[in-house]
Design a protein around this motif. Structure first.
Motif, PDB file in Angstrom:
ATOM      1  N   GLY A 353      50.090  46.663  27.904  1.00 22.49           N
ATOM      2  CA  GLY A 353      51.511  46.377  28.058  1.00 22.49           C
ATOM      3  C   GLY A 353      51.763  45.166  28.940  1.00 22.49           C
ATOM      4  O   GLY A 353      51.057  44.156  28.870  1.00 22.49           O
ATOM      5  N   GLU A 354      52.762  45.289  29.811  1.00 24.25           N
ATOM      6  CA  GLU A 354      53.131  44.186  30.700  1.00 24.25           C
ATOM      7  C   GLU A 354      52.122  43.981  31.815  1.00 24.25           C
ATOM      8  O   GLU A 354      52.120  42.938  32.464  1.00 24.25           O
ATOM      9  CB  GLU A 354      54.508  44.439  31.309  1.00 24.25           C
ATOM     10  N   SER A 355      51.285  44.967  32.069  1.00 29.62           N
ATOM     11  CA  SER A 355      50.347  44.868  33.185  1.00 29.62           C
ATOM     12  C   SER A 355      49.370  43.713  33.002  1.00 29.62           C
ATOM     13  O   SER A 355      48.960  43.076  33.977  1.00 29.62           O
ATOM     14  CB  SER A 355      49.574  46.179  33.346  1.00 29.62           C
ATOM     15  N   LEU A 356      48.977  43.440  31.758  1.00 27.55           N
ATOM     16  CA  LEU A 356      48.066  42.329  31.480  1.00 27.55           C
ATOM     17  C   LEU A 356      48.796  41.311  30.610  1.00 27.55           C
ATOM     18  O   LEU A 356      48.524  41.160  29.426  1.00 27.55           O
ATOM     19  CB  LEU A 356      46.784  42.825  30.795  1.00 27.55           C
ATOM     20  N   ASN A 357      49.750  40.618  31.224  1.00 31.75           N
ATOM     21  CA  ASN A 357      50.463  39.566  30.502  1.00 31.75           C
ATOM     22  C   ASN A 357      49.657  38.274  30.563  1.00 31.75           C
ATOM     23  O   ASN A 357      48.621  38.191  31.229  1.00 31.75           O
ATOM     24  CB  ASN A 357      51.874  39.384  31.084  1.00 31.75           C
ATOM     25  N   TRP A 358      50.140  37.245  29.892  1.00 29.57           N
ATOM     26  CA  TRP A 358      49.354  36.014  29.785  1.00 29.57           C
ATOM     27  C   TRP A 358      49.124  35.319  31.122  1.00 29.57           C
ATOM     28  O   TRP A 358      48.008  34.823  31.373  1.00 29.57           O
ATOM     29  CB  TRP A 358      50.000  35.075  28.775  1.00 29.57           C
TER      30      TRP A 358
END
Length: 399
Positions: A353-358
Motif C-alpha cells: 500500500g502507501e507504506s512502500l510508495n515510490w
C-alpha cells in the motif's frame, strides 16, 4: 577491462554464485531496514493536524462502572468547575483521545450500494476544535446551529473528503454508515479539517470523521476530558487538578496525564519494531560480511598462480589490486540488479500500500546500493592488498 572482467566472472560462475547470493541477501536486508526508516521519516514530516503540547487528558472512571449514562448536567459541571482553575483555558470531551491505542471505525458510503470508505471515528463536543487547535479548511466546527439536525453532523479530514467525494466539494454532502434501504445512520458534512492523525507522528494517514457529541443521544458517553492549559504548566498541577475533580464528583476516579507523555509512550511503542528489525538486520549483515570476506580470501588464495602469471608478464601491484576490487564490484552490481528487479514489484503491485510508495522505494534502493558497495569495498580491500603484494617468483612456485 570490463569485457575481461565479465569473462572471468562467467568462467567462475559456480564459485561466484554463492557470493552473489550472499550479496543479494545483504541487499534485501538493508533495503527492508532503509524502507522502514524512510517511511517513518516521511510520516514524521507529514502534518499531524492537532496541537497537543499544552493539552492534558483526564480519563473519567465512574463509580458505577458506567451503568448510568452522562447527561448535559454532568458535562456542564466539569466544564464550570475546571474553568475556575487559572491554568485551564478550555475543556472539551471526546470518547477517543489523541495518542490512544483505542480505535472506533465504520464503513461509510455515499448511498446504499456504493463503494465503502473505511473511516476511523470519534465523538467530540463543540469545544474540541479550539482545545486541539484543529485547522478547519472548509465549513465550521459543531455548534448550537446543529441542534435538532435531521442527519448527524460530522467534520471530516481532507483525506476522507477526497476519498468519499472525489472531485467534489465535501461541505454539505451526505453519506451513510451501513447499507440497505434503511441505513442505521446518516451524516451531513458541516466542516473539513486539513489533517488528523490521532495515533501520532509515526502513524499512517487515515480517513477520519468527528461526530457531534449530544448527551444521551449517542451510543456511548464521552469519558475523556481534554484540557487546554497555560503554556509551561508544571507536572505538579496534576495534584490540584485531581483535587478539583474530586470536588466535582468525589465518588469517581480520574486518570490524568499530559498528552506529551502519551505522545512519548506512543512513539516508543511505534519505534520498537524498527529497533528490533534493525538489531536483527545488523547481526545478519555482520554474518554476511564475514562470509563474504572469507569467500574472497579463499578465492584470492586459489588464484595465486593466475596472479603470479599476470605479475610475470608485467602487471603491477596496483593492477592486481584494482582487478580484485573491480571483480567484487561487478558481483555486487549483478546482485543489486537482480535484487532491484525483484523488489520493484512491490510498489508496482501495491503489495504494501502507501507504506512502500515510490519516494520510499527509491530512497531505500539508493541507501541499500551505497551500503552494499561500501561493504563490498571493505571486504575486498585486504584480499586485494594481499594479492597485490605477492611476488611473481613466489606466486609461480605456489602449490
Amino acid at each position: 577491462m570490463f569485457r575481461h572482467l565479465l569473462k572471468l566472472t562467467w568462467k567462475r560462475k559456480s564459485r561466484n554464485l554463492m557470493l552473489s547470493l550472499e550479496i543479494l541477501l545483504a541487499f534485501a536486508i538493508v533495503f527492508a531496514v532503509a524502507a522502514f526508516g524512510l517511511r517513518y521519516l516521511q510520516l514524521y514530516r507529514m502534518p499531524l493536524g492537532f496541537e497537543g503540547a499544552d493539552v492534558w487528558s483526564v480519563a473519567i472512571q465512574p463509580g458505577d462502572n458506567g451503568k448510568q449514562r452522562f447527561d448535559d448536567a454532568v458535562y456542564d459541571s466539569f466544564r464550570r468547575g475546571l474553568a475556575e482553575l487559572p491554568e485551564v483555558g478550555g475543556v472539551a470531551f471526546t470518547n477517543i483521545e489523541p495518542y490512544s491505542m483505542s480505535t472506533m471505525s465504520g464503513d461509510m458510503r455515499r448511498k446504499a450500494g456504493s463503494r465503502e470508505v473505511p473511516t476511523e471515528l470519534a465523538e467530540a463536543d463543540d469545544k474540541l476544535a479550539a482545545v486541539l487547535g484543529l485547522n478547519l479548511v472548509e465549513g465550521r466546527w459543531f455548534s448550537q446551529l446543529d441542534n435538532g439536525s435531521a442527519q448527524r453532523p460530522v467534520v471530516i479530514n481532507r483525506r476522507m473528503a477526497e476519498a468519499m467525494f472525489p472531485g467534489e466539494r465535501a461541505l454539505g454532502q451526505l453519506f451513510i454508515e451501513g447499507e440497505g434501504a434503511a441505513p442505521a445512520q446518516a451524516y451531513r458534512v458541516v466542516g473539513v479539517v486539513d489533517a488528523y492523525r490521532a495515533k501520532g507522528e509515526l502513524a499512517g494517514p487515515v480517513n477520519f470523521a468527528f461526530m457531534r457529541l449530544e448527551a444521551g443521544k449517542n451510543d456511548n458517553d464521552a469519558r475523556i476530558m481534554l484540557l487546554k492549559v497555560r503554556a509551561g504548566t508544571a507536572r505538579d498541577f496534576e495534584r490540584r487538578l485531581n483535587a478539583r475533580l474530586k470536588l466535582i464528583r468525589n465518588d469517581w476516579s480520574f486518570q490524568i496525564a499530559p498528552l506529551s507523555s502519551s505522545r512519548a509512550s506512543m512513539i516508543r511503542t511505534q519505534t520498537v519494531p524498527l529497533i528490533v528489525i534493525g538489531i536483527i538486520a545488523g547481526f545478519m549483515l555482520l554474518m554476511v560480511a564475514f562470509g563474504l570476506f572469507g569467500a574472497l580470501w579463499q578465492n584470492t588464495t586459489q588464484r595465486i598462480p593466475e596472479i603470479g602469471l599476470r605479475r610475470a608478464i608485467g602487471a603491477g601491484a596496483a593492477d592486481i589490486y584494482r582487478q580484485i576490487v573491480a571483480e567484487q564490484f561487478m558481483l555486487s552490481s549483478i546482485a543489486i540488479v537482480f535484487g532491484l528487479a525483484l523488489l520493484v514489484q512491490l510498489p508496482l503491485t501495491g503489495a504494501f500500500g502507501e507504506s512502500l510508495n515510490w519516494p520510499v522505494f527509491l530512497g531505500a534502493a539508493l541507501l541499500s546500493m551505497a551500503v552494499i558497495y561500501l561493504l563490498s569495498l571493505l571486504c575486498a580491500v585486504y584480499p586485494g592488498w594481499r594479492a597485490s603484494r605477492l611476488s611473481p617468483t613466489e606466486a609461480l612456485h605456489y602449490e
